[in-house]
Design a protein around this motif. Structure first.
Motif, short mmCIF file in Angstrom:
data_model
loop_
_atom_site.label_atom_id
_atom_site.label_comp_id
_atom_site.label_asym_id
_atom_site.label_seq_id
_atom_site.Cartn_x
_atom_site.Cartn_y
_atom_site.Cartn_z
N LEU A 406 -10.44 -3.29 -0.15
CA LEU A 406 -10.28 -2.03 -0.87
C LEU A 406 -9.98 -0.94 0.15
O LEU A 406 -10.74 -0.74 1.09
N ALA A 407 -8.84 -0.27 -0.02
CA ALA A 407 -8.43 0.79 0.91
C ALA A 407 -8.73 2.15 0.28
O ALA A 407 -8.46 2.37 -0.91
N VAL A 408 -9.29 3.05 1.10
CA VAL A 408 -9.56 4.42 0.66
C VAL A 408 -8.93 5.36 1.69
O VAL A 408 -9.52 5.67 2.72
N SER A 409 -7.72 5.76 1.45
CA SER A 409 -6.98 6.73 2.27
C SER A 409 -5.79 7.17 1.44
O SER A 409 -5.34 6.42 0.56
N ASP A 410 -5.26 8.35 1.72
CA ASP A 410 -4.14 8.86 0.93
C ASP A 410 -2.81 8.35 1.49
O ASP A 410 -2.51 8.54 2.67
N SER A 412 -1.51 5.51 2.34
CA SER A 412 -1.67 4.73 3.56
C SER A 412 -0.87 3.42 3.51
O SER A 412 -0.62 2.87 2.44
N LEU A 413 -0.50 2.94 4.70
CA LEU A 413 0.13 1.62 4.82
C LEU A 413 -0.90 0.52 5.03
O LEU A 413 -0.54 -0.66 5.05
N LEU A 414 -2.17 0.86 5.18
CA LEU A 414 -3.20 -0.14 5.44
C LEU A 414 -3.24 -1.24 4.38
O LEU A 414 -3.36 -2.43 4.73
N PRO A 415 -3.21 -0.92 3.07
CA PRO A 415 -3.25 -2.02 2.10
C PRO A 415 -2.07 -2.96 2.22
O PRO A 415 -2.20 -4.18 2.02
N VAL A 416 -0.89 -2.43 2.56
CA VAL A 416 0.29 -3.28 2.74
C VAL A 416 0.10 -4.18 3.95
O VAL A 416 0.40 -5.39 3.91
N ILE A 417 -0.41 -3.61 5.05
CA ILE A 417 -0.64 -4.39 6.26
C ILE A 417 -1.69 -5.47 6.02
O ILE A 417 -1.55 -6.62 6.47
N ALA A 418 -2.77 -5.14 5.29
CA ALA A 418 -3.81 -6.13 5.00
C ALA A 418 -3.24 -7.31 4.22
O ALA A 418 -3.58 -8.47 4.47
N HIS A 419 -2.36 -7.02 3.27
CA HIS A 419 -1.71 -8.11 2.52
C HIS A 419 -0.83 -8.95 3.43
O HIS A 419 -0.83 -10.20 3.33
N MET A 420 -0.09 -8.32 4.34
CA MET A 420 0.76 -9.07 5.27
C MET A 420 -0.07 -9.96 6.19
O MET A 420 0.41 -11.00 6.66
N LEU A 421 -1.32 -9.55 6.46
CA LEU A 421 -2.19 -10.33 7.34
C LEU A 421 -2.94 -11.43 6.60
O LEU A 421 -3.76 -12.13 7.21
N GLY A 422 -2.71 -11.57 5.29
CA GLY A 422 -3.28 -12.71 4.58
C GLY A 422 -4.42 -12.44 3.64
O GLY A 422 -5.03 -13.37 3.13
#
Length: 687
Positions: A406-410, A412-422
């Motif tokens: 679960l990502a909490v930021s405005d 952000s690319l973090l959720p996309v990166i987390a998906h790319m990392l598996g």
């Protein structure tokens, strides 16, 4: 009848709660005064000296014609330029100031200097001023003095004000100070500056995150990017053109605020990608152009250290609608267009000039929404490869094969990166519909719409049903929030983590796991001027302005830190940097206040103007991302600051002299109030 109280609701940037605060005209008055930067202008000796020279010359020219000198000063501010005109021999001056607190300050300053019989302060917008026996002005002026300019020259409405003044308030053939303004521009290629305008591809573990096509095609935001170009090293850009003269405005003649375009032809100086236009302007204070006040950055000077510093006028960066390849020797045309308040640039081959003349370039307008959601510094942050690598390494260390994030930021690319990392499933909370739509474009461009689910819901309202019955194994954030002004405002992440605690697995990872507030006592090279008292300016007593600003600062409940991008404002460290407070995100926000006290010895000599403050986020035990210092402090005390976030600056009321021998120290006290999210701070010098 009892006085009516007005309450205004504001969202607290740290707690996320709606706070109700009592408001009044008195409060607004003092806030405006406290935030004013008139000290910066009054300390700008180069500006003041050039204006004084131009005013003396203009008054002398009118007197030489045997005429009485009647001056109109539009935007008088403190009344300084009006007093210069009377001291130069003018018979009378009408000083116009629309901002009531400044008009009152100008009246006090004029009286204190003994000019009240020759200077009339008019608290109106100049377009409302009337001339005649019963008007604000008895006669039309034959000398026009103005200071209506901003970084973009015309952004404060200079052109409509001049247009009205020439039609209604001044005589034909009047003298004007400044007499003329000239705008200059240079076309460059710059990876650094272009990273503030366009989202670049991101490499992640052999995969590639690409920006949406709509973002790449977008002309971007129309607002100017104003910066201290002197702090942008020439090594960070490649000039593709010489410095070009784009256009001039003669203020002594009727001025038009209508749409206009101006083009300049040049030969490309080198191969490169045409991306960015750097721009600034000069004020010619006299008709002969012998008295010039220039905004040119320091690296255009043969002796850069002799360039005057000013913050009320900086330099402009304009981003071309699209980048294009140019080859050394190409014949090119750079076009600038302007309406009554703003400028924009475009580039064409010379062969397209006839076509361009029929259809002038339209004003840039964001069509992709990303330039409305992300600031220029946020674009730069998202494009920072080293920063992204830190988050990738940190995510690697906490992700599991069955991970639910679960990502909490405005935005952000973090959720996309987390998906790319598996990560098996990724949810992301978005604070606005527009931000959600931008991230949706990124997911669609990278065929990830099924792997990441965006939720437009507040953390305290999130339920397990929203998460499809899942429990969160990784709660992550940069953290970044568009509502944050000061570094510690991003502690909103901690409050979100607390609200979401019931949805986390018992062994859930929180990234970042902690944050620390850091401080450093500094000597500013120039920024101190914006808060320094003036007292005497070019021989005139302006102390009433100092007194008014001080009363406004005292009116506030406590002295506060201010947000400033310190990469633009060089400073020297007089102490070591230190973490003064730590916040543990693996635990919920505590009920009781957190306090911290200590001291830092002065290890370098200098004048201590204040304290720089920033946050560092500890993603894991061994991976930290700083929003402040991003490199070691040099032996001389020089600091390198992050360009992506503003740091906090707490100015002392008067500078402290640092002997640098370690025997004196700056003592500090910080208290974090969980109920309000406020951080109270206090500093003193001890032996």
């Amino acid at each position: 009848m009892a006085d009516m109280k007005t309450f205004c609701g504001r969202t607290n940037p740290i707690t996320g709660a709606l706070d109700w605060a009592e408001e009044s005209e008195e409060y607004d008055y003092h806030q405006e005064i406290a935030r004013s930067c008139y000290a910066d202008m009054l300390h700008d000796h180069d500006r003041n000296e050039k204006y004084y020279q131009g005013i003396r010359a203009a008054v002398a020219r009118v007197m030489a014609r045997g005429e009485k000198v009647f001056v109109l000063d539009i935007g008088t501010g403190t009344g300084l330029l009006s007093m210069m005109a009377i001291a130069a021999g003018a018979d009378f001056c009408y000083a116009v100031e629309v901002f009531k607190p400044m008009a009152e300050a100008a009246q006090s300053i004029v009286e204190k200097n003994g000019f009240s019989d020759k200077i009339k302060i008019i608290n109106k917008h100049s377009t409302d001023v009337t001339v005649g026996p019963d008007g604000d002005m008895q006669v039309k002026a034959n000398v026009l003095i103005t200071e209506l300019f901003d970084t973009e020259l015309i952004g404060e409405g200079a052109l409509p004000s001049y247009e009205h003044a020439h039609q209604n308030l001044v005589q034909d053939g009047c003298e004007a100070v400044p007499h003329r303004a000239t705008v200059y521009a240079q076309l460059v290629e710059s990876e650094l500056l272009w990273s503030w305008a366009q989202l670049q591809p991101v490499e992640v573990e052999g995969g590639r995150l690409v920006p949406p096509p709509a973002v790449g095609r977008c002309a971007g935001a129309h607002a100017v990017c104003d910066v201290q170009l002197s702090q942008v090293s020439p090594s960070s850009f490649t000039p593709l053109s010489p410095v070009c003269t784009m256009f001039s405005v003669d203020f002594s003649k009727p001025v038009s605020s209508a749409f206009q375009c101006h083009s300049t032809q040049f030969v490309a100086q080198s191969d490169g990608r045409a991306q960015v236009v750097l721009s600034w302007w000069d004020l010619h204070m006299d008709p002969g152009g012998t008295i010039v006040c220039t905004m040119a950055p320091s690296w255009t000077y043969s002796q850069p250290k002799r360039a005057p510093w000013r913050d009320h006028w900086m330099q402009s960066v304009y981003f071309l609608p699209t980048e294009s390849r140019v080859t050394e020797g190409d014949q090119l045309s750079l076009t600038v267009c302007h309406d009554d308040y703003s400028l924009w640039y475009s580039l064409q081959p010379n062969s397209q000039q006839d076509t361009q003349a029929e259809a002038p370039p339209s004003r840039p307008c964001c069509t992709c929404q990303a330039h409305l959601v992300w600031t220029r510094s946020r674009f730069g942050e998202l494009n920072d490869r080293r920063r992204t690598e830190s988050y990738v390494r940190a995510l690697h260390s906490v992700l599991r094969d069955d991970g639910v994030c679960l990502a909490v930021s405005d935005g952000s690319l973090l959720p996309v990166i987390a998906h790319m990392l598996g990560a098996r499933k990724v949810f992301s909370l978005e604070n606005s519909r527009m931000s959600k739509q931008v991230v949706e474009q990124i997911l669609e461009a990278n065929a990830m719409s099924r792997g990441v689910e965006l939720l437009e819901v507040r953390p305290e309202q999130l339920t397990r049903n929203d998460l499809r019955g899942e429990q969160i194994s990784v709660l992550m954030g940069e953290p970044y929030f568009s509502t944050s002004l000061l570094p510690w405002h991003s502690l909103f992440f901690w409050y979100c983590r607390t609200a979401l605690s019931g949805l986390l697995r018992p062994d859930a990872a929180v990234l970042p796991g902690a944050a620390s507030l850091h401080m450093l006592a500094v000597e500013f090279q120039d920024l101190w001027r914006i808060r320094a008292p003036c007292g005497n300016c070019e021989g005139f007593d302006v102390s009433p302005m100092d007194e008014m600003v001080q009363r406004s600062l005292d009116f506030r409940e406590s002295r506060e830190a201010e947000p400033h991008p310190l990469w633009e404002y060089p400073c020297r460290a007089l102490t070591q940097s230190a973490a003064v407070m730590t916040f543990n995100f693996t635990q919920c926000v505590p009920q009781q206040p957190i306090s911290s006290q200590g001291s830092l010895p002065f290890i370098r000599t200098g004048r201590c103007h204040g304290v720089a403050l920033w946050m560092e986020y500890h993603l894991t035990d061994d991976i930290t991302v700083s929003t402040g210092l991003i490199g070691p402090i040099s032996e001389q005390g020089d600091c390198e600051w992050s360009r992506h976030r503003k740091q906090g600056v707490y100015f002392f009321r008067s500078p402290w002299q640092s002997p640098g021998d370690g025997r004196r120290q700056v003592s500090y006290s910080f208290t974090f109030q969980p109920s309000s999210g406020d951080i109270k701070m206090d500093f003193s010098i001890t032996a």
